[in-house]
Motif scaffolding. Structure first.
Motif, PDB file in Angstrom:
ATOM      1  N   ALA A  67      -3.301   1.526  -5.613  1.00  0.00           N
ATOM      2  CA  ALA A  67      -4.079   2.458  -4.617  1.00  0.00           C
ATOM      3  C   ALA A  67      -5.361   1.866  -4.446  1.00  0.00           C
ATOM      4  O   ALA A  67      -6.108   1.783  -3.374  1.00  0.00           O
ATOM      5  CB  ALA A  67      -3.819   3.932  -5.184  1.00  0.00           C
ATOM      6  N   LEU A  68      -5.949   1.367  -5.543  1.00  0.00           N
ATOM      7  CA  LEU A  68      -7.309   1.047  -5.435  1.00  0.00           C
ATOM      8  C   LEU A  68      -7.356  -0.208  -4.799  1.00  0.00           C
ATOM      9  O   LEU A  68      -8.363  -0.385  -3.775  1.00  0.00           O
ATOM     10  CB  LEU A  68      -7.769   0.786  -6.876  1.00  0.00           C
ATOM     11  CG  LEU A  68      -9.350   0.352  -7.108  1.00  0.00           C
ATOM     12  CD1 LEU A  68     -10.135   1.566  -6.676  1.00  0.00           C
ATOM     13  CD2 LEU A  68      -9.502   0.101  -8.626  1.00  0.00           C
ATOM     14  N   TYR A  69      -6.514  -1.410  -5.128  1.00  0.00           N
ATOM     15  CA  TYR A  69      -6.753  -2.645  -4.567  1.00  0.00           C
ATOM     16  C   TYR A  69      -6.150  -2.732  -3.253  1.00  0.00           C
ATOM     17  O   TYR A  69      -6.779  -3.168  -2.195  1.00  0.00           O
ATOM     18  CB  TYR A  69      -6.269  -3.949  -5.295  1.00  0.00           C
ATOM     19  CG  TYR A  69      -6.701  -4.144  -6.521  1.00  0.00           C
ATOM     20  CD1 TYR A  69      -7.592  -5.105  -6.388  1.00  0.00           C
ATOM     21  CD2 TYR A  69      -6.796  -3.444  -7.655  1.00  0.00           C
ATOM     22  CE1 TYR A  69      -8.338  -5.729  -7.554  1.00  0.00           C
ATOM     23  CE2 TYR A  69      -7.417  -3.936  -8.658  1.00  0.00           C
ATOM     24  CZ  TYR A  69      -8.335  -4.865  -8.774  1.00  0.00           C
ATOM     25  OH  TYR A  69      -9.109  -5.319  -9.798  1.00  0.00           O
ATOM     26  N   LEU A  70      -5.027  -2.013  -2.812  1.00  0.00           N
ATOM     27  CA  LEU A  70      -4.431  -2.209  -1.519  1.00  0.00           C
ATOM     28  C   LEU A  70      -4.828  -0.993  -0.460  1.00  0.00           C
ATOM     29  O   LEU A  70      -4.952  -1.360   0.619  1.00  0.00           O
ATOM     30  CB  LEU A  70      -2.837  -1.585  -1.452  1.00  0.00           C
ATOM     31  CG  LEU A  70      -2.112  -3.127  -2.028  1.00  0.00           C
ATOM     32  CD1 LEU A  70      -2.214  -4.268  -0.889  1.00  0.00           C
ATOM     33  CD2 LEU A  70      -2.394  -3.510  -3.316  1.00  0.00           C
ATOM     34  N   GLY A  71      -5.750  -0.051  -0.958  1.00  0.00           N
ATOM     35  CA  GLY A  71      -5.877   1.240  -0.107  1.00  0.00           C
ATOM     36  C   GLY A  71      -7.446   1.400  -0.259  1.00  0.00           C
ATOM     37  O   GLY A  71      -8.078   2.333   0.583  1.00  0.00           O
ATOM     38  N   HIS A  72      -8.220   0.899  -1.054  1.00  0.00           N
ATOM     39  CA  HIS A  72      -9.506   1.353  -1.331  1.00  0.00           C
ATOM     40  C   HIS A  72     -10.764   0.463  -1.332  1.00  0.00           C
ATOM     41  O   HIS A  72     -11.595   0.637  -0.785  1.00  0.00           O
ATOM     42  CB  HIS A  72      -9.607   2.504  -2.626  1.00  0.00           C
ATOM     43  CG  HIS A  72     -11.001   3.094  -2.425  1.00  0.00           C
ATOM     44  ND1 HIS A  72     -11.313   4.347  -1.576  1.00  0.00           N
ATOM     45  CD2 HIS A  72     -11.898   3.009  -3.440  1.00  0.00           C
ATOM     46  CE1 HIS A  72     -12.305   4.762  -2.028  1.00  0.00           C
ATOM     47  NE2 HIS A  72     -12.860   3.995  -2.815  1.00  0.00           N
ATOM     48  N   LEU A  73     -10.706  -0.610  -2.169  1.00  0.00           N
ATOM     49  CA  LEU A  73     -11.636  -1.496  -2.580  1.00  0.00           C
ATOM     50  C   LEU A  73     -12.186  -2.125  -1.293  1.00  0.00           C
ATOM     51  O   LEU A  73     -11.773  -2.247  -0.331  1.00  0.00           O
ATOM     52  CB  LEU A  73     -10.990  -2.776  -3.697  1.00  0.00           C
ATOM     53  CG  LEU A  73     -10.896  -2.269  -5.168  1.00  0.00           C
ATOM     54  CD1 LEU A  73     -10.537  -3.345  -5.732  1.00  0.00           C
ATOM     55  CD2 LEU A  73     -12.126  -1.358  -5.490  1.00  0.00           C
ATOM     56  N   GLY A  74     -13.626  -2.327  -1.515  1.00  0.00           N
ATOM     57  CA  GLY A  74     -14.298  -3.130  -0.556  1.00  0.00           C
ATOM     58  C   GLY A  74     -14.621  -4.544  -1.016  1.00  0.00           C
ATOM     59  O   GLY A  74     -14.422  -4.839  -2.413  1.00  0.00           O
ATOM     60  N   PRO A  75     -15.190  -5.541  -0.221  1.00  0.00           N
ATOM     61  CA  PRO A  75     -15.421  -6.944  -1.003  1.00  0.00           C
ATOM     62  C   PRO A  75     -16.513  -6.873  -1.801  1.00  0.00           C
ATOM     63  O   PRO A  75     -16.658  -7.864  -2.740  1.00  0.00           O
ATOM     64  CB  PRO A  75     -15.762  -7.619   0.384  1.00  0.00           C
ATOM     65  CG  PRO A  75     -16.418  -6.519   1.415  1.00  0.00           C
ATOM     66  CD  PRO A  75     -15.537  -5.371   1.112  1.00  0.00           C
ATOM     67  N   ALA A  76     -17.438  -5.937  -1.905  1.00  0.00           N
ATOM     68  CA  ALA A  76     -18.560  -6.070  -2.596  1.00  0.00           C
ATOM     69  C   ALA A  76     -18.356  -5.269  -4.202  1.00  0.00           C
ATOM     70  O   ALA A  76     -19.152  -5.206  -4.886  1.00  0.00           O
ATOM     71  CB  ALA A  76     -19.882  -5.416  -2.310  1.00  0.00           C
TER      72      ALA A  76
END
Length: 782
Positions: A67-76
């Protein structure tokens, strides 16, 4: 074997198909488990030693990380992944095109994927090195502070989220709570921790129901808390008649009892779940009678930490909090979806070949092609592709540090301690190299004034995220002016040495993370280097480059007694990888070595440094620094190589005295006494036994280093018995006799100290002038 239970998520949230995300998390689970399976069941291991890899611990994190990596994280954003979920990180990086397939068969092999996430040793992107429990999690706090600091002082944009994925058993570590309660932390709204509440540690199910108490502790420290305990299926059951009783039954259930339900078959589960309280049992029975066996098994496993929609909602809620850090308590199952789920012995358990093939069938994977990815044109392939594109960052060139001067122009005269010289260094640096001084950031755990940083602090002020009034600014007797604001260059922490070195490590990483190097210098009392040793060492392992100053040190800090007198730190410094240990005796040596240490920071191939200093004033005339410019440069180079010849006998010496640090006056006095007895003596002053030992290893072909210093200090034509002296454990210098295969006597401190005067302590431990003379005469007779 308990049948696998699959969550069927709702269709979409914020435009993201949870059905597609579920498909991806199944693949992540399969790949993570298969990485470990191949390392243990397929790849040949010559030694026959179990490779390991934590399939169960990885499984509990799959939903959170998907959920975090595929659906939420941004580049920073930066993520610290709990150590035992390393296979999940590698699986996700592989699906995002950030890890070559050739590494998937090389988990825990030499040159392959590391056992725990490593910034420097893994081939795929890793934001934080983890592996020492508790340290990786707190790194996000120190990274947040470091990022704020560098953006306040340089043209560096503010960063994104600092996210830690933490195992619940990891919260037992004291480092966690030392960090959380520091006053600065409660304002770091970019910090987000996600706690994997799988209720298990290495050996057992975590006793009692601790999550509520722990959440209250976070709230008391000023954190916003979010709990995802039950998934959508269980919440729907709670709304049915009798559902409140079911919720109450599970809420009050001990961790051990709940985990026992996970290994029960449907018949046993129907008996155990209702419990023994008659009224509750009736309500629970009413609900579970409506469920078939598969539905019942799925329901009891339906926890919020595996509900993709709930997780994404929790992350969004945390993003909306702008005045304090957030923590998500995500309830999960250790070994989720695996036949070993929930079992108290599953921490190190490995799936058999048959179980692995059953998992493939359940997840729709092909065991004959375990590393197969998604068709790029499929929904899952497009989701992975879009996530990879979203997380891309543009490379930024490194801003190099301004040039470091060779000297600062100070005449080190009269009697001065190395700690005093250290304090004066900052004023001299500001005068001679103001641009370079602008990169300096000092840190101390409430010991700035007692480690001679007071003058620097008054000059540059204290860094804080907001302006704070100094209520004693107009008080005539105030020596330390506590001006706090976002332009200060000193960071003051509470009395927690682990926090000091944690922050020091992250300040020492801004050159790599933000491409803007700093000069981080931390001070602490030298005996507490040992308390800070693990997180300090771990920060260096992660790539941090900084300077740690331990002062005052040794039994030379005589009045303070054994509790504050360091013994083992000279050898600790010598043995620490990625760091050069220095113990200068004189002010000029301190200046030269500290300037040299600055040149090693903030760059590829750089190094940290450890300085062991003293409050004992020493007559600077003993250093005999040459006035001639050429000879002075020869001395400086020798100082930076590890040591120099302070006195040389007219002919081949009968004995060589070697001293380090604050003990040099006694060494020189002993040489005077011996010479009055017509004993020819060479006197050597080592500034870094560490570098001399490296030179010896290099000469033997064991290591790579310049070993010319050995011929300068111990030439064959001057070989003689050696007496070594330092205010620390004597074994630190015991290797020197092997350079020319001569007899050696090593004097030092090998027991706890006590209060007294310096000479009392020196006589007690046998590092006084008379003992040095006696040792020299004895070894000559030997």
């Amino acid at each position: 074997m308990t049948p696998f239970a699959v969550t069927s998520p709702p269709e979409r949230t914020d435009g993201l198909s949870l059905e597609t995300l579920d498909e991806v998390q199944r693949k992540v689970l399969w790949l993570a488990v298969s990485l470990v399976h191949h390392a243990n069941k397929v790849r040949r291991v010559e030694s026959g030693v179990k490779v390991g890899g934590h399939q169960a611990s990885s499984a509990s994190m799959v939903s959170i990380m998907s959920a975090l990596y595929l659906g939420h994280l941004g580049p920073a954003d930066r993520v610290s992944v709990k150590p035992h979920a390393a296979p999940v990180l590698h699986a996700i990086n592989y699906l995002l095109g950030r890890l070559d397939a050739s590494y998937l068969t090389e988990l825990r092999s030499f040159g392959g994927l590391q056992s725990y996430p490593s910034r420097l040793k893994d081939p795929d992107p890793v934001d934080f090195s983890t592996g020492s429990v508790g340290i990786g999690a707190t790194s996000t706090i120190w990274s947040a502070i470091a990022q704020r600091y560098v953006s306040d002082h340089f043209d560096v944009p503010r960063g994104g989220r600092q996210i830690a994925l933490v195992g619940d058993a990891e919260l037992d570590e004291g480092a966690i709570w030392e960090a959380i309660v520091d006053p600065m932390v409660s304002r770091l709204d970019e910090v987000l921790w996600v706690i994997d509440i799988n209720r298990q540690s290495l050996d057992r199910v975590v006793p009692d129901i601790a999550a509520g108490r722990i959440a209250a502790m976070f709230e008391a420290a000023g954190w916003h808390t979010i709990t995802t305990k039950y998934g959508s299926r269980l919440r729907e059951l709670f709304e049915r008649p009798g559902g409140k009783g079911l919720r109450r039954r599970i809420d009050v259930m001990s961790n051990e009892e709940y985990q026992r339900l996970l290994v029960a078959d449907p018949t046993e589960l129907r008996e155990r779940l209702p419990g023994d309280v008659k009224s509750v049992r009736m309500n629970v029975n009413k609900i579970i009678k409506e469920l078939d066996d598969a539905e019942l098994l799925r329901a009891v496993r339906d926890l919020g930490g595996h509900d993709l929609g709930d997780l994404l909602g929790a992350f969004r809620e945390a993003d909306a909090i702008t005045d304090r850090p957030s923590v998500v308590f995500a309830y999960t199952i250790k070994g989720w979806q695996l036949p070993i789920e929930g079992h108290p012995g599953n921490h190190s358990a490995l799936l058999s070949q048959e179980q692995w093939e059953q998992l493939a069938s359940h997840l729709g994977a092909d065991p004959t092609a375990p590393w197969e990815t998604f068709d790029p044109d499929s929904d899952a392939g497009r989701l992975c592709g879009s996530a990879a594109e979203r997380l891309k960052t543009d490379p930024t060139p490194l801003s190099p540090l301004p040039s470091v001067p060779v000297e600062l122009g100070r005449n080190h005269a009269s009697a001065v301690s190395t700690q005093q010289a250290f304090g004066r260094f900052f004023g001299d640096l500001s005068r001679e190299a103001p641009e370079l001084a602008g990169h300096v950031v000092t840190v101390s755990p409430d010991v700035a004034s007692s480690t001679n940083l007071g003058g620097w602090l008054n000059r540059v002020g204290v860094w804080n995220m907001r302006e704070r009034r100094d209520w004693f600014a107009d008080e005539a007797g105030t020596l330390l002016h506590w001006r706090e604001g976002d332009r200060g260059q000193h960071i003051e922490l509470g009395i927690a040495e682990g926090n000091l070195v944690g922050l020091l490590g992250e300040l020492g990483l801004t050159w790599a993370r933000d491409r803007q190097p700093l000069i981080p210098i931390g001070t602490l009392y030298d005996p507490f280097v040992n308390r800070a040793l693990e997180p300090w060492s771990f920060g260096i392992y992660a790539g941090g480059q900084s300077i740690l100053v331990g002062t005052p040190s040794g039994v030379t800090l005589a009045p303070e007694g054994g509790a504050h007198q360091s013994i083992s730190t000279p050898s600790v410094g010598l043995e620490q990888p990625g760091c050069v240990a220095w113990e200068p005796a004189f002010g000029q040596d301190m200046e030269w070595t500290l300037l040299h240490a600055l040149t090693q920071l903030g760059r590829d191939g750089g190094s940290s440094a450890y300085f062991r200093l003293s409050t004992r004033p020493i007559d600077q005339e003993l250093a005999q620094v040459p006035d001639d410019a050429a000879l002075r440069e020869v001395r400086r180079q020798a100082v930076l190589a590890g040591g120099y010849r302070l006195r040389s006998a007219a002919a081949r010496p009968e004995v060589t005295l070697v001293g380090v640090g604050a003990i040099m006056p006694e060494v020189c006095e002993a040489a005077d006494d011996l010479e009055r007895s017509n004993v020819s003596v060479d006197v050597l002053c080592l500034t870094s036994p560490d570098l001399v030992f490296r030179a010896l290893q290099a000469r033997k072909g064991i290591a790579e280093a310049d070993h010319a210093i050995l011929d300068d200090l111990f030439p064959p034509d001057r070989a003689s018995p050696i007496v070594t002296v330092l205010d620390g454990h004597p074994h630190t210098l015991a290797f020197l006799g092997s350079i020319q295969a001569v007899r050696i006597t090593s004097l030092g401190v090998d027991d706890f100290g006590q209060s007294g005067d310096i000479q009392d302590l020196y006589r007690h431990f046998g590092i006084d002038t008379d003992t040095i003379v006696g040792a020299a005469l004895d070894i000559m007779d030997g």
